[in-house]
Design a protein around this motif. Structure first.
Motif: not given
Ligand code: TMP
Length: 242
Positions: A6-10, A14, A16, A26, A192
Motif C-alpha cells: 500500500k502507498l496509503y490507507e485512508g 486504499i 496502491y 484506488t 478523490d
C-alpha cells in the motif's frame, strides 16, 4: 486487490502504486467512519457503490470539460487514477443548509441557500479538519490566491453540473466535499471520490425528511437502511447513464 505494498490507507480507500509511477490504483473499502473516526462501522456493498458512482460522476464531469484524475475502472472495487499531489484542503459546497452549517450557524436544516456556499477545510484528522478563513488559507500557503479562485470556480462549475445530473435522477444535491490535486504539469485537477460518502443526497420521490436521506447521514445518524440507500443512488445513476 493489488499485490503491491500500500502507498496509503485512508478511512474508506486504499491507494496502491502501479508499475507506472504516474498511475495509482484506488481500492474502495466497505469501512465507514464518521465524526473524525469516533464512529466506525461497515456498510455492506459500499465499496462497490462508491467505486461505481465515483467513476460514473468523474467521467461525466470529465466529458463536460472538468479535468479529473480518473483513468478507468478496472474491477468492481478498483479504479486507476493519475497520481497527483493532493492539496490538503477539503472543498465543501452547499446548496441547502445541513450538517455542520446548521450546527455552527443555527440555520434550519433544509433551508435553501440564496447562492451556493463554498467552504474550505484543512485536511488534517489530528486537528479535526477545521474550517479555514481566507487569511488562514493564505497564512498556511497551501494554495496561492489565484489557485484559490481557480478551486472556487471549478467547484461552482462542478456543483452546477452535478446538480443537473442528480436532478435527472430525482435526487437533490444538498452539499458535497471535493478534493483537488496538482498533476505532473502543476495543473489543478479534481481527485478523490464523489459518492454517497461525500455528498448529501435527498430523494425527490419522498417527502419525509428522514426517509428521503440517501447518503452517509443514514450511518452518521443511525437512521437504518444504509445499504439500501446507497444501492438506490447507484441504481438511479446507472439508469440515467445507461
Ligand atoms: P458537514 O456538514 O459535516 O461539514 O459536511 C459537508 C459535506 O461534506 C457533506 O456532504 C459530507 C461531506 N464530508 C466529507 O465528505 N468528509 C468529511 O470528513 C466531512 C466532515 C464531510
Amino acid at each position: 486487490m493489488s499485490t503491491k505494498e500500500k502507498l496509503y490507507e485512508g478511512k474508506a480507500k486504499i491507494l496502491y502504486p502501479t508499475d507506472n509511477p504516474e498511475i495509482l490504483l484506488t481500492y474502495f473499502k466497505d469501512d465507514a467512519t464518521a465524526f473524525n473516526a469516533l464512529k466506525r462501522g461497515q456498510i455492506r456493498g459500499k465499496g462497490e457503490v462508491n467505486c461505481t458512482v465515483s467513476v460514473a460522476l468523474l467521467s461525466y464531469l470529465e466529458n463536460k470539460g472538468i479535468p479529473t484524475h480518473l483513468i478507468e475502472k478496472i474491477s468492481p472495487l478498483e479504479m486507476l487514477v493519475k497520481a497527483v499531489q493532493i492539496i490538503p484542503v477539503e472543498v465543501v459546497v452547499r446548496n441547502i443548509a445541513a450538517g455542520s452549517l446548521c450546527k455552527q450557524t443555527g440555520l434550519p436544516e433544509g433551508q435553501i441557500l440564496p447562492q451556493p456556499l463554498v467552504e474550505f477545510y484543512l485536511k488534517n484528522d489530528d486537528l479535526g479538519d477545521p474550517l479555514l478563513t481566507y487569511d488562514r488559507l493564505m497564512l498556511l500557503e497551501l494554495v496561492t490566491d489565484s489557485q484559490l479562485t481557480e478551486l472556487k470556480n471549478l467547484t461552482l462549475k462542478i456543483n452546477q453540473l452535478l446538480q443537473t445530473f442528480f436532478l435527472e435522477c430525482d435526487i437533490t444535491l444538498v452539499d458535497f466535499k471535493l478534493e483537488f490535486g496538482f498533476d505532473g504539469e502543476g495543473k489543478i485537477i479534481l481527485a478523490d471520490e464523489i459518492s454517497p460518502d461525500t455528498c448529501r443526497l435527498w430523494d425527490n420521490k419522498i417527502s419525509d425528511p428522514q426517509a428521503r436521506i440517501m447518503d452517509k447521514d443514514r450511518f452518521r445518524r443511525d437512521l437504518g437502511e444504509v445499504e439500501n440507500a446507497y444501492q438506490k443512488v447507484q441504481e438511479r445513476i446507472l439508469a440515467k447513464i445507461n
